[in-house]
Design an enzyme around this catalytic site. Structure first.
Site, PDB file in Angstrom:
ATOM      1  N   GLY A 122      10.733  32.735  31.963  1.00  0.00           N
ATOM      2  CA  GLY A 122      11.824  33.215  32.829  1.00  0.00           C
ATOM      3  C   GLY A 122      12.939  32.205  33.033  1.00  0.00           C
ATOM      4  O   GLY A 122      13.801  32.389  33.878  1.00  0.00           O
ATOM      5  N   GLY A 124      15.089  31.201  30.651  1.00  0.00           N
ATOM      6  CA  GLY A 124      16.149  31.330  29.645  1.00  0.00           C
ATOM      7  C   GLY A 124      15.965  30.365  28.492  1.00  0.00           C
ATOM      8  O   GLY A 124      16.916  30.023  27.800  1.00  0.00           O
ATOM      9  N   SER A 127      10.788  31.571  26.001  1.00  0.00           N
ATOM     10  CA  SER A 127       9.317  31.582  25.974  1.00  0.00           C
ATOM     11  C   SER A 127       8.812  32.790  25.180  1.00  0.00           C
ATOM     12  O   SER A 127       7.788  32.696  24.499  1.00  0.00           O
ATOM     13  CB  SER A 127       8.753  31.587  27.392  1.00  0.00           C
ATOM     14  N   GLU A 160      10.252  42.698  19.628  1.00  0.00           N
ATOM     15  CA  GLU A 160      10.826  42.629  20.972  1.00  0.00           C
ATOM     16  C   GLU A 160      11.728  43.836  21.269  1.00  0.00           C
ATOM     17  O   GLU A 160      11.703  44.390  22.360  1.00  0.00           O
ATOM     18  CB  GLU A 160      11.584  41.306  21.161  1.00  0.00           C
ATOM     19  N   ASP A 172      17.078  33.732  19.209  1.00  0.00           N
ATOM     20  CA  ASP A 172      15.943  32.964  19.735  1.00  0.00           C
ATOM     21  C   ASP A 172      14.806  32.867  18.728  1.00  0.00           C
ATOM     22  O   ASP A 172      14.202  31.805  18.550  1.00  0.00           O
ATOM     23  CB  ASP A 172      15.432  33.609  21.028  1.00  0.00           C
TER      24      ASP A 172
HETATM   25  C1  GLA Z   1      19.015  36.064  25.063  1.00  0.00           C
HETATM   26  C2  GLA Z   1      18.736  36.899  23.818  1.00  0.00           C
HETATM   27  C3  GLA Z   1      19.523  36.371  22.627  1.00  0.00           C
HETATM   28  C4  GLA Z   1      20.999  36.192  22.970  1.00  0.00           C
HETATM   29  C5  GLA Z   1      21.153  35.446  24.292  1.00  0.00           C
HETATM   30  C6  GLA Z   1      22.588  35.365  24.735  1.00  0.00           C
HETATM   31  O1  GLA Z   1      18.502  34.778  24.889  1.00  0.00           O
HETATM   32  O2  GLA Z   1      17.362  36.868  23.512  1.00  0.00           O
HETATM   33  O3  GLA Z   1      19.359  37.226  21.515  1.00  0.00           O
HETATM   34  O4  GLA Z   1      21.654  37.421  23.000  1.00  0.00           O
HETATM   35  O5  GLA Z   1      20.392  36.025  25.328  1.00  0.00           O
HETATM   36  O6  GLA Z   1      23.323  34.584  23.878  1.00  0.00           O
END
Ligand code: GLA
Length: 384
Positions: A122, A124, A127, A160, A172
């Site tokens: 949580g 950002g 994880s 996801e 990510d």
């Molecule tokens: C999250 C999403 C990514 C991207 C960011 C914003 O981390 O998982 O795909 O969109 O937000 O840049």
């Protein structure tokens, strides 16, 4: 150490040693926010924090899942029963990976999985991607699937998007699967080409701090999806496939064409200027002018705060306080609505910046933040 612990716990849970142990990291994004679902540019790097997965394959169609971080017994699911949208718990992430692999025609017939993570949930810091990629890489090796990091990232995103139901982009998962130590990853999310950009701040007397505001964010909730829809609407109104197709030089003309669509205009302005900022940061780093990226990070934050509107009071306070205390640059990182900020500082200034942010949070009666140094680390790999 982590390898021994997960091996031991796996053996206690499942009665035999795992066939192997894999790890996949969380990430921070240096620049390029909310651009990845607009076919744009991003530039994340991997954190030393990671999810470790001890895994053995099974041939009887059973998927057994356990996490050291969740106080719950082993979950058992038949792989034939995996269906999108049926699981609201943490198990949806690894189960979604198995589902996505099988959907793509890979013969995964079950697994025993034990996970342990040091990526704060949580915050950002991805994880979820770390969890998905650790399991995907394990199954890739155990079942001899021969997929590369980019292909695994795509399957994890599918898990996801379709299985968990979070409409995230590809940044990510690619960061977790493909980053290299000492580098940031420049990724073109349209053609998925990757370039490793040397990023060794310590050698230049600088530091990158991560300030976890401890305000939890969640992507499956509506705001992220609404931003994404707004961007798609902008692209449709402008007659392009994705906002990536609006060159920075044509931004004013594009905004004029959007007329009184104020909300969409703001989203478009953020995405187009943010893609330009990624290009500028790549150029500055290649020219060896690392300090000069500071103001670009600050511009990016203002754009996320004022145009894209995904910041939070805690993130804004972090950025303002860090800059007043002498930081070279700062911005929120990741999806926003809470989560973490990054702060670029000179080595000498880092302690004062950390202290100033802590004091500002205390004065504002916010929950105390967690600050740590982010060192660009290696992507997913097999440990044992
Ligand atoms: C999250 C999403 C990514 C991207 C960011 C914003 O981390 O998982 O795909 O969109 O937000 O840049």
């Amino acid at each position: 150490m982590a390898t021994e612990q997960v091996t031991q716990r796996f053996t206690e849970l499942y009665g035999a040693e795992p066939d192997g142990v894999w790890a996949a990291p969380g990430r921070v994004n240096l620049i390029g926010e909310h651009t990845d679902y607009n076919d744009g540019f991003v530039m994340p790097f991997a954190l030393p924090h990671r999810t470790t997965a001890a895994v053995s394959p099974r041939t009887d169609g059973l998927l057994r899942l356990h996490s050291a971080d969740i106080g719950a017994p082993v979950t058992e699911i038949a792989v034939d029963d995996l269906a999108p949208g049926t699981d609201r718990a943490w198990t949806a992430y690894p189960a979604g990976v198995v589902w996505a692999l099988r959907e793509a025609g890979h013969p995964v017939t079950g697994a025993d999985v034990h996970l342990s993570s040091t990526v704060p949930p949580g915050a950002g810091l991805s994880s979820s991607a770390a969890l998905e990629v650790s399991v995907a890489l394990a199954l890739n090796d155990l079942y001899g699937l021969g997929l590369d990091g980019g292909e695994l990232a795509l399957l994890c995103r599918r898990a996801e998007n379709a299985y968990v139901g979070a409409p995230v982009g590809i940044m990510d998962q690619t960061a977790s699967a493909c980053c290299e130590a000492g580098h940031a990853l420049f990724l073109d999310t349209r053609d998925l080409t990757r370039r490793q950009i040397p990023f060794d701040l310590a050698a230049e007397g600088m530091r990158l701090l991560v300030v976890d505001t401890r305000v939890e964010h969640s992507h499956s909730q509506g705001e992220y999806g609404r931003r994404r829809e707004g961007c798609e609407r902008g692209a449709a109104l402008l007659g392009v496939d994705a906002l990536r197709d609006i060159p920075h030089a044509e931004l004013d003309a594009a905004l004029a064409r959007l007329g009184d669509e104020e909300e969409v205009r703001r989203l478009v302005r953020h995405v187009v200027t943010e893609n330009e900022r990624v290009r500028r940061v790549v150029e500055l780093l290649r020219a060896g002018d690392t300090r000069a990226i500071g103001p670009v990070l600050v511009e990016g934050h203002a754009s996320l705060r004022d145009d894209f509107r995904v910041s939070s009071p805690e993130l804004d306070l972090t950025v303002e306080t860090a800059l007043s205390a002498g930081a070279l640059g700062a911005r929120m990182t990741g999806g926003g609505f809470g989560g973490s900020a990054i702060v670029l500082t000179d080595e000498d200034t880092a302690p004062a910046v950390t202290k100033a942010v802590e004091e500002a949070f205390a004065a504002a009666r916010f929950t105390a933040p967690r600050t740590f140094e982010a060192v660009p680390s290696e992507g997913a790999r097999r440990l044992r």
